[in-house]
Design an enzyme around this catalytic site. Structure first.
Site, PDB file in Angstrom:
ATOM      1  N   LYS A 247     -38.546  28.816  -8.783  1.00 30.09           N
ATOM      2  CA  LYS A 247     -37.205  28.956  -9.368  1.00 30.09           C
ATOM      3  C   LYS A 247     -36.178  28.987  -8.249  1.00 30.09           C
ATOM      4  O   LYS A 247     -36.351  29.718  -7.273  1.00 30.09           O
ATOM      5  CB  LYS A 247     -37.138  30.236 -10.203  1.00 30.09           C
ATOM      6  CG  LYS A 247     -35.873  30.327 -11.060  1.00 30.09           C
ATOM      7  CD  LYS A 247     -35.851  31.569 -11.913  1.00 30.09           C
ATOM      8  CE  LYS A 247     -35.425  32.806 -11.145  1.00 30.09           C
ATOM      9  NZ  LYS A 247     -34.058  32.717 -10.612  1.00 30.09           N
ATOM     10  N   LYS A 280     -28.290  28.495 -15.434  1.00 34.39           N
ATOM     11  CA  LYS A 280     -27.653  29.272 -16.516  1.00 34.39           C
ATOM     12  C   LYS A 280     -26.354  28.619 -16.985  1.00 34.39           C
ATOM     13  O   LYS A 280     -25.279  29.208 -16.932  1.00 34.39           O
ATOM     14  CB  LYS A 280     -27.399  30.717 -16.092  1.00 34.39           C
ATOM     15  CG  LYS A 280     -28.678  31.505 -15.815  1.00 34.39           C
ATOM     16  CD  LYS A 280     -28.380  32.982 -15.619  1.00 34.39           C
ATOM     17  CE  LYS A 280     -29.620  33.800 -15.325  1.00 34.39           C
ATOM     18  NZ  LYS A 280     -30.196  33.545 -13.993  1.00 34.39           N
TER      19      LYS A 280
HETATM   20  O1  S5P Z   1     -32.230  38.219 -17.036  1.00 36.99           O
HETATM   21  C1  S5P Z   1     -32.456  37.671 -15.970  1.00 36.99           C
HETATM   22  C2  S5P Z   1     -32.579  36.292 -15.871  1.00 36.99           C
HETATM   23  C3  S5P Z   1     -32.870  35.745 -14.651  1.00 36.99           C
HETATM   24  S1  S5P Z   1     -33.215  34.059 -14.596  1.00 36.99           S
HETATM   25  N1  S5P Z   1     -32.624  38.421 -14.862  1.00 36.99           N
HETATM   26  C4  S5P Z   1     -32.907  37.881 -13.647  1.00 36.99           C
HETATM   27  O2  S5P Z   1     -33.076  38.638 -12.691  1.00 36.99           O
HETATM   28  N2  S5P Z   1     -33.000  36.516 -13.512  1.00 36.99           N
HETATM   29  C5  S5P Z   1     -33.239  35.877 -12.198  1.00 36.99           C
HETATM   30  O3  S5P Z   1     -34.521  36.280 -11.737  1.00 36.99           O
HETATM   31  C6  S5P Z   1     -32.277  36.270 -11.107  1.00 36.99           C
HETATM   32  O4  S5P Z   1     -31.196  35.362 -11.036  1.00 36.99           O
HETATM   33  C7  S5P Z   1     -33.116  36.222  -9.862  1.00 36.99           C
HETATM   34  O5  S5P Z   1     -33.140  34.916  -9.333  1.00 36.99           O
HETATM   35  C8  S5P Z   1     -34.508  36.550 -10.350  1.00 36.99           C
HETATM   36  C9  S5P Z   1     -34.910  37.995 -10.136  1.00 36.99           C
HETATM   37  O6  S5P Z   1     -35.000  38.291  -8.779  1.00 36.99           O
HETATM   38  P1  S5P Z   1     -35.573  39.689  -8.247  1.00 36.99           P
HETATM   39  O7  S5P Z   1     -35.333  39.632  -6.764  1.00 36.99           O
HETATM   40  O8  S5P Z   1     -34.816  40.794  -8.896  1.00 36.99           O
HETATM   41  O9  S5P Z   1     -37.036  39.697  -8.571  1.00 36.99           O
END
Ligand code: S5P
Length: 449
Positions: A247, A280
Site C-alpha cells: 500500500k 482515498k
Molecule cells: O481507516 C484507515 C484507513 C487507512 S487506508 N486508517 C488507516 O490508518 N489507513 C491507512 O493505513 C493509513 O493511511 C496508513 O497508511 C496505514 C496505517 O499505518 P500505521 O502506521 O498506523 O500502521
C-alpha cells in the site's frame, strides 16, 4: 507423459489428491454456487465430470486416484457405469490390464438383448466404477444386472462421495464403497486454496488477490509510508516476499516519475504482490476521472487497486470505473476507519456496503475495521476486507490512530487482510517484522477458514 501420476499402486500422495481437486476445478468439473441435486437437496458444489474426456491428463489422473483406492479390494473384472464413468473405467483397465465390462444403459429389445457386454464367467468378482455416489441408488441399478448374470459385486469405487448416505446404504447391501474424494475434502482443498472466494469475486483484482493470498500464504499488506519514492522501492524489495499487497501514499514523496512507477511494477511482478495506491478519492465523478487517470501520479496506469470514500454518492464509483475498469483495476470502498471519532459508522457504513454489493464488477471490497459485527455480517464472500490500524499489541498513536492485533482483526473482527504501516516500517529490521506479522496474520486467517 507430463503431469501424470505414475501407474504404480499405492503411490498417489495426499498432495496428488489435492492437486487433482484443483485440476478438476480448473476444468470446471467442480464449480461453486447453489445447486439443486436430483434428490432435491441443495449443494454448495456442482460436480459434472463429463467434461474430463476433453482433458486426457486429468482423466488419467482420475483413473489413477481411483485405482489407488481399491488396492485393498480384489476383483476379476470391472464395470463402468454409463456414461461418465465409462472412460474412467477404460483408463483404469488400460493402465492396469484388468478386463472391463459395460452395462448397457437401456437393454434394447432387438439384437443381442444383453444387459452386460464383455467376456466374463459366472462367479467372477466385479468392481463397479462410478463417477459419483449420492444416496447409492444408482449404483444399485448397476449391481442388480451384474448379479443377475452371476457376477459377484463386493466393491464400488467412485471419484466423489457426496456423503449423503451412499456409503451406509451400500454397506447395508454388503458393498464396500471406496472413494477418491469426499465432497468435504474437495471443499476443504478449494477453500484453503482461496478458490471459493476467488470464484465468487466478480472483480478481476479481487479474484487475483484471493488466489495470490492462498498461493503465497500471506494476508499481510504493508503500508509503505516512508519518506521518499526510493525508500519505498527499497522497502518493497525487502518486504516483498512476505506481502500480498503493498500500500502506497505516493503523494507524500517529493518526486514521483513514471520510472518509479515502472520500478514498483517490476518489484510487484518479482515478488508477486499487488499495488494499492491509498488515494482515498472523495470527489464527484467528473473530478475523480481526472484525478485517477491523469495528473502527476497517473495512478490508474500503475496501481492495481485504489480506494474511495462514498461521501459524494455512487457517482464516484462510476467515475473511477470509467477509468479503471478498462485497465482491469479494482476499487476498495472505505466502509469504516481505524481512527478515533470516525464518522464512518452506522448508517453511513451500511450505505457503503449497499453500494459495494451493487457494484461488484469494479468494487473488490472494503477498508473495514469490524465487519463481523455489521448488521448483515461481512457481506458477500466475493468481496475482500482489508483492515488498517494493526500492530502486535493493541494501542494507538498521538493523532487518533487505534491499533488492534492481527488475531483480533482477522479472528474476531472478521477481516481478511491486515494493513501494517509503522509496525513494520519503524522496526529495526522491516523484513523480519513483516515476516512476523505475516505469520500472525496467516495463522489467524487459516484458523478463520
Ligand atoms: O481507516 C484507515 C484507513 C487507512 S487506508 N486508517 C488507516 O490508518 N489507513 C491507512 O493505513 C493509513 O493511511 C496508513 O497508511 C496505514 C496505517 O499505518 P500505521 O502506521 O498506523 O500502521
Amino acid at each position: 507423459m507430463v503431469g501424470v501420476i505414475p501407474a504404480k499402486t499405492g503411490t498417489v500422495s495426499s498432495k496428488d489428491y489435492e492437486d487433482l481437486v484443483l485440476k478438476l476445478h480448473d476444468i470446471q468439473a467442480v464449480k461453486f454456487g447453489e445447486f439443486k441435486l436430483k434428490s432435491g437437496i441443495t449443494s454448495p458444489v456442482y460436480v459434472d465430470l463429463r467434461v474430463i474426456v476433453s482433458y486426457p491428463d486429468v482423466l488419467l489422473r482420475v483413473a489413477e486416484a481411483m485405482w489407488d483406492r481399491v488396492q485393498t479390494a480384489s476383483f476379476d473384472v470391472m464395470c463402468g457405469v454409463p456414461y461418465t464413468a465409462l472412460p474412467i473405467a477404460t483408463a483404469m483397465s488400460l493402465q492396469h490390464g484388468t478386463p472391463m465390462l459395460m452395462r448397457r444403459k437401456e437393454v434394447k429389445d432387438y439384437g443381442t438383448k444383453k444387459a452386460i457386454e464383455g467376456a466374463f464367467l459366472p462367479g467372477q468378482t466385479c468392481l463397479v466404477v462410478e463417477d459419483l455416489v449420492t444416496s447409492g441408488a444408482s449404483v444399485q441399478e448397476t449391481v442388480a444386472p451384474l448379479e443377475a448374470e452371476g457376477l459377484q459385486v463386493r466393491d464400488v469405487v467412485v471419484l466423489i462421495d457426496r456423503q449423503q448416505g451412499g456409503a451406509a446404504r451400500l454397506a447395508s447391501q454388503g458393498l464396500t464403497l471406496h472413494s477418491a474424494f469426499t465432497l468435504s475434502f474437495i471443499l476443504d482443498v478449494l477453500v484453503a486454496a482461496g478458490r471459493a472466494r476467488a470464484e465468487l469475486a466478480k472483480n478481476a483484482q479481487g479474484a487475483e488477490l484471493f488466489r495470490l493470498m492462498a498461493r503465497k500464504r500471506t494476508n499481510l499488506s504493508v503500508a509503505a509510508d516512508v519518506e521518499s519514492a526510493n525508500d519505498m522501492l527499497a522497502l518493497a524489495d525487502a518486504v516483498g516476499p512476505h506481502i500480498c499487497v503493498l500500500k502506497t501514499h505516493v503523494d507524500v514523496f517529493d518526486t514521483w516519475t513514471p520510472d518509479h512507477a515502472a520500478k514498483l511494477q517490476a518489484l510487484a511482478a518479482k515478488h508477486d504482490f499487488l499495488i494499492f495506491e491509498d488515494r482515498k478519492f472523495a470527489d464527484i465523478g467528473n473530478t475523480v476521472v481526472m484525478q485517477y487517470g491523469g495528473g502527476v501520479y497517473r495512478i490508474a496506469d500503475w496501481s492495481h487497486i485504489t480506494n474511495a470514500h462514498l461521501v459524494p454518492g455512487p457517482g464516484i464509483i462510476d467515475g473511477l470505473r470509467q477509468v479503471g475498469a478498462p485497465l482491469g483495476r479494482g476499487l476498495l470502498l472505505l466502509a469504516e476507519m481505524s481512527s478515533k471519532g470516525t464518522l464512518a459508522r452506522g448508517e453511513y457504513s451500511a450505505g457503503v456496503v449497499a453500494a459495494a454489493e451493487a457494484n461488484q464488477d469494479f468494487v473488490m471490497g472494503y477498508i473495514s475495521v469490524s465487519p463481523a459485527s455489521w448488521p448483515g455480517g461481512p457481506g458477500s464472500p466475493g468481496l475482500v476486507h482489508m483492515t488498517p490500524g494493526v500492530q502486535l499489541s493493541a494501542g494507538g498513536d498521538a493523532l487518533g490512530q487505534q491499533y488492534n492485533t492481527p488475531a483480533s482483526v482477522i479472528g474476531e473482527r472478521g477481516s481478511d487482510v491486515i494493513i501494517v504501516g509503522r509496525g513494520v516500517i519503524a522496526a529495526q529490521d522491516p523484513a523480519a517484522a513483516a515476516a512476523e506479522y505475516r505469520r500472525a496474520g496467516w495463522e489467524a486467517y487459516k484458523a478463520s477458514l
